[in-house]
Motif scaffolding. Structure first.
Motif, PDB file in Angstrom:
ATOM      1  N   ASN A 282      57.903  -7.550  34.713  1.00 35.08           N
ATOM      2  CA  ASN A 282      57.478  -8.745  33.989  1.00 35.08           C
ATOM      3  C   ASN A 282      58.121 -10.004  34.544  1.00 35.08           C
ATOM      4  O   ASN A 282      57.540 -11.089  34.495  1.00 35.08           O
ATOM      5  N   ASN A 283      59.344  -9.884  35.061  1.00 35.37           N
ATOM      6  CA  ASN A 283      60.105 -11.060  35.458  1.00 35.37           C
ATOM      7  C   ASN A 283      60.468 -11.103  36.932  1.00 35.37           C
ATOM      8  O   ASN A 283      61.112 -12.044  37.380  1.00 35.37           O
ATOM      9  N   GLY A 284      60.103 -10.097  37.681  1.00 34.53           N
ATOM     10  CA  GLY A 284      60.482 -10.097  39.077  1.00 34.53           C
ATOM     11  C   GLY A 284      59.907  -8.923  39.835  1.00 34.53           C
ATOM     12  O   GLY A 284      59.152  -8.109  39.290  1.00 34.53           O
TER      13      GLY A 284
ATOM     14  N   PHE B  57      59.794 -17.475  43.513  1.00 39.11           N
ATOM     15  CA  PHE B  57      58.597 -17.637  44.333  1.00 39.11           C
ATOM     16  C   PHE B  57      57.838 -18.890  43.905  1.00 39.11           C
ATOM     17  O   PHE B  57      57.883 -19.293  42.736  1.00 39.11           O
ATOM     18  N   ASP B  58      57.100 -19.488  44.846  1.00 43.40           N
ATOM     19  CA  ASP B  58      56.274 -20.625  44.460  1.00 43.40           C
ATOM     20  C   ASP B  58      55.070 -20.142  43.657  1.00 43.40           C
ATOM     21  O   ASP B  58      54.818 -18.940  43.537  1.00 43.40           O
ATOM     22  N   LYS B  59      54.341 -21.084  43.089  1.00 46.91           N
ATOM     23  CA  LYS B  59      53.294 -20.717  42.121  1.00 46.91           C
ATOM     24  C   LYS B  59      52.125 -19.978  42.763  1.00 46.91           C
ATOM     25  O   LYS B  59      51.507 -19.131  42.121  1.00 46.91           O
ATOM     26  N   LYS B  60      51.816 -20.305  43.995  1.00 46.70           N
ATOM     27  CA  LYS B  60      50.704 -19.584  44.631  1.00 46.70           C
ATOM     28  C   LYS B  60      51.074 -18.129  44.882  1.00 46.70           C
ATOM     29  O   LYS B  60      50.231 -17.232  44.788  1.00 46.70           O
ATOM     30  N   THR B  61      52.353 -17.880  45.187  1.00 44.72           N
ATOM     31  CA  THR B  61      52.810 -16.502  45.362  1.00 44.72           C
ATOM     32  C   THR B  61      52.907 -15.786  44.019  1.00 44.72           C
ATOM     33  O   THR B  61      52.647 -14.584  43.930  1.00 44.72           O
ATOM     34  N   GLN B  62      53.262 -16.507  42.969  1.00 42.77           N
ATOM     35  CA  GLN B  62      53.300 -15.898  41.642  1.00 42.77           C
ATOM     36  C   GLN B  62      51.913 -15.409  41.235  1.00 42.77           C
ATOM     37  O   GLN B  62      51.776 -14.346  40.607  1.00 42.77           O
ATOM     38  N   LEU B  63      50.861 -16.169  41.584  1.00 41.89           N
ATOM     39  CA  LEU B  63      49.499 -15.709  41.302  1.00 41.89           C
ATOM     40  C   LEU B  63      49.201 -14.433  42.081  1.00 41.89           C
ATOM     41  O   LEU B  63      48.644 -13.471  41.530  1.00 41.89           O
ATOM     42  N   LEU B  64      49.569 -14.399  43.345  1.00 38.90           N
ATOM     43  CA  LEU B  64      49.363 -13.205  44.156  1.00 38.90           C
ATOM     44  C   LEU B  64      50.064 -12.002  43.534  1.00 38.90           C
ATOM     45  O   LEU B  64      49.476 -10.915  43.428  1.00 38.90           O
ATOM     46  N   ILE B  65      51.297 -12.158  43.092  1.00 40.63           N
ATOM     47  CA  ILE B  65      52.055 -11.055  42.509  1.00 40.63           C
ATOM     48  C   ILE B  65      51.396 -10.577  41.217  1.00 40.63           C
ATOM     49  O   ILE B  65      51.330  -9.377  40.946  1.00 40.63           O
ATOM     50  N   HIS B  66      50.895 -11.526  40.427  1.00 40.71           N
ATOM     51  CA  HIS B  66      50.205 -11.152  39.189  1.00 40.71           C
ATOM     52  C   HIS B  66      48.972 -10.304  39.486  1.00 40.71           C
ATOM     53  O   HIS B  66      48.722  -9.276  38.830  1.00 40.71           O
TER      54      HIS B  66
ATOM     55  N   ALA C 284      46.385  -4.968  39.945  1.00 34.28           N
ATOM     56  CA  ALA C 284      45.646  -4.046  40.812  1.00 34.28           C
ATOM     57  C   ALA C 284      46.273  -2.659  40.794  1.00 34.28           C
ATOM     58  O   ALA C 284      45.573  -1.640  40.831  1.00 34.28           O
ATOM     59  N   ARG C 285      47.587  -2.613  40.734  1.00 33.08           N
ATOM     60  CA  ARG C 285      48.267  -1.324  40.733  1.00 33.08           C
ATOM     61  C   ARG C 285      48.210  -0.636  39.369  1.00 33.08           C
ATOM     62  O   ARG C 285      48.237   0.592  39.286  1.00 33.08           O
ATOM     63  N   ALA C 286      48.137  -1.436  38.311  1.00 33.52           N
ATOM     64  CA  ALA C 286      48.223  -0.875  36.956  1.00 33.52           C
ATOM     65  C   ALA C 286      46.872  -0.523  36.361  1.00 33.52           C
ATOM     66  O   ALA C 286      46.775   0.363  35.511  1.00 33.52           O
ATOM     67  N   LYS C 287      45.808  -1.211  36.771  1.00 34.22           N
ATOM     68  CA  LYS C 287      44.504  -1.067  36.117  1.00 34.22           C
ATOM     69  C   LYS C 287      43.728   0.109  36.679  1.00 34.22           C
ATOM     70  O   LYS C 287      43.674   0.317  37.890  1.00 34.22           O
ATOM     71  N   ASP C 288      43.112   0.849  35.808  1.00 39.90           N
ATOM     72  CA  ASP C 288      42.229   1.931  36.215  1.00 39.90           C
ATOM     73  C   ASP C 288      40.881   1.340  36.618  1.00 39.90           C
ATOM     74  O   ASP C 288      40.180   0.753  35.798  1.00 39.90           O
ATOM     75  N   VAL C 289      40.543   1.455  37.875  1.00 42.11           N
ATOM     76  CA  VAL C 289      39.277   0.892  38.365  1.00 42.11           C
ATOM     77  C   VAL C 289      38.356   1.991  38.890  1.00 42.11           C
ATOM     78  O   VAL C 289      37.467   1.735  39.695  1.00 42.11           O
ATOM     79  N   SER C 290      38.558   3.201  38.406  1.00 40.79           N
ATOM     80  CA  SER C 290      37.779   4.332  38.910  1.00 40.79           C
ATOM     81  C   SER C 290      36.311   4.267  38.484  1.00 40.79           C
ATOM     82  O   SER C 290      35.453   4.858  39.129  1.00 40.79           O
ATOM     83  N   ASN C 291      36.040   3.548  37.404  1.00 42.43           N
ATOM     84  CA  ASN C 291      34.665   3.521  36.901  1.00 42.43           C
ATOM     85  C   ASN C 291      34.026   2.144  37.060  1.00 42.43           C
ATOM     86  O   ASN C 291      33.209   1.726  36.248  1.00 42.43           O
TER      87      ASN C 291
END
Length: 377
Positions: free
Chosen positions: A50-52, A71-80, A85-92
């Motif tokens: 959540n914080n790093g 990190f700068d804000k554009k990198t914070q968006l990338l990290i979000h 992408a890693r947490a969400k189930d996108v199988s369907n």
């Protein structure tokens, strides 16, 4: 792994809660990350909390945890995006209604950030971050042409912001510079990224019909812009919507571009109560298509549905399940866009809640047609 000085500052000694780790095969990929001071590092991103984030492959004893605020804000968006992408189930996923996956989105935003940094020697950190943000909007929405910063246009924008700040008033009538620019005022301390977000939200009763600042940000003909800030005032210079000498610009990837976009869309880039927009390509690139004309509001039906799962197959034939009831849609306007390039634009405000995990289906029928799903994260 050699971690630069940027990432040695503020190393976390606590365990992140809700850590999301790299997926199989992804540990071998490097990500381009930028600190608040612009320092660049290509690093493995192992865990995201959540914080790093934790940098370095699992096998590296020198793994480092870095606070997100470093990190700068554009990198914070990338990290979000990467964390989701890693947490969400996108199988369907029904791919026709999800034009890009979350991992594709992360790589796309990373590339945008890197291209913005190519102008870092000419412009301030704030301007570089604003450039990345406006191009991230264009990428997500489906505008095929990125913009670059133009020194002369940035000078015009800065002059306009200075004129407003000197007189402490927001007005296009102060000078030739203010007459040319999009202007924004905030009593809060904002960065240029925040002002870009403001122009995309385009609040205020006088902006409800056109959402003109948003249309300028998303004008597919534009390849450059200028932006500047003085105190509480910011200005952006881009060719006005009624310009006729820019040409048509590249065609849209689809017959329309939507804000928020079709498929996945981050909640950090839209606010509750913000108007939604659908911009149509004036030149419809399909066999037998004719140049679009702006229809009357009465010739268009707009329905927005709150859906609980990704089964949106009904979008294909337009037959809505009986258990779905449309949300209230207000402040609906159909505008002509620009004289050349951008086609008709529909602006509307659905009673949708901007919250991660919410999913909405938009169906526009009649003189203009668009069917898509928005999944917020």
């Amino acid at each position: 792994m050699n971690i630069p000085q940027l990432f040695k500052i503020g190393v976390l000694a606590i365990l992140h809660l809700n850590l999301v780790g790299a997926q199989e095969g992804e540990d071998e990929k490097l990500w381009s990350l930028y600190g608040v001071d612009g320092k660049h590092q290509q690093a493995f991103v192992d865990q995201i909390g959540n914080n790093g984030v934790t940098l370095g492959p699992k096998s590296d004893e020198k793994q480092q945890s870095v606070q997100l605020e470093k990190f700068d804000k554009k990198t914070q968006l990338l990290i979000h995006v990467l964390r989701t992408a890693r947490a969400k189930d996108v199988s369907n996923l029904d791919r026709p209604f999800y034009p890009i996956t979350l991992m594709e989105m992360a790589r796309g935003i990373e590339a945008i950030n890197c291209r913005a940094e190519k102008q870092a020697r000419e412009f301030s950190r704030d301007q570089i971050n604003a450039l990345a943000r406006i191009n991230s909007y264009r990428y997500l929405v489906g505008i095929p042409q990125e913009m670059t910063l133009d020194k002369t246009w940035c000078d015009i924008a800065l002059t306009a912001a200075k004129h407003c700040s000197d007189r402490n008033v927001l007005s296009h009538r102060l000078s030739g510079a203010t007459a040319k620019c999009s202007l924004y005022y905030s009593s809060r301390r904002l960065s240029l990224i925040d002002f870009v977000n403001g122009w995309m939200t385009d609040p205020g009763r006088n902006n409800e019909m056109m959402r003109g600042h948003r249309q300028i940000c998303l004008d597919q003909r534009l390849s450059k812009f200028g932006i500047g800030q003085r105190g509480s005032y910011a200005a952006m210079y881009g060719i006005p919507l009624n310009s006729t000498h820019l040409g048509k610009g590249p065609q849209l990837a689809s017959s329309f571009a939507a804000y928020p976009s079709a498929g996945f869309f981050p909640t950090s880039m839209i606010e509750d109560g913000a108007g939604w927009s659908v911009i149509f390509d004036r030149e419809q690139h399909r066999p037998g298509a004719k140049t679009l004309k702006t229809p009357q509001r009465s010739d268009i039906s707009i329905k927005v549905y709150d859906v609980k799962n990704r089964d949106v197959s009904f979008l294909t034939n337009g037959t809505v399940p009986t258990n779905l009831k449309p949300l209230m849609v207000t402040k609906t306007y159909v505008t002509s866009g620009s004289k050349n390039g951008i086609g008709p634009c529909i602006n509307f405000v659905p009673s949708a809640k901007i919250s991660p995990g919410n999913r909405y289906v938009v169906m526009i029928q009649g003189a203009l047609e668009a069917r898509y799903v928005v999944e917020l994260f």
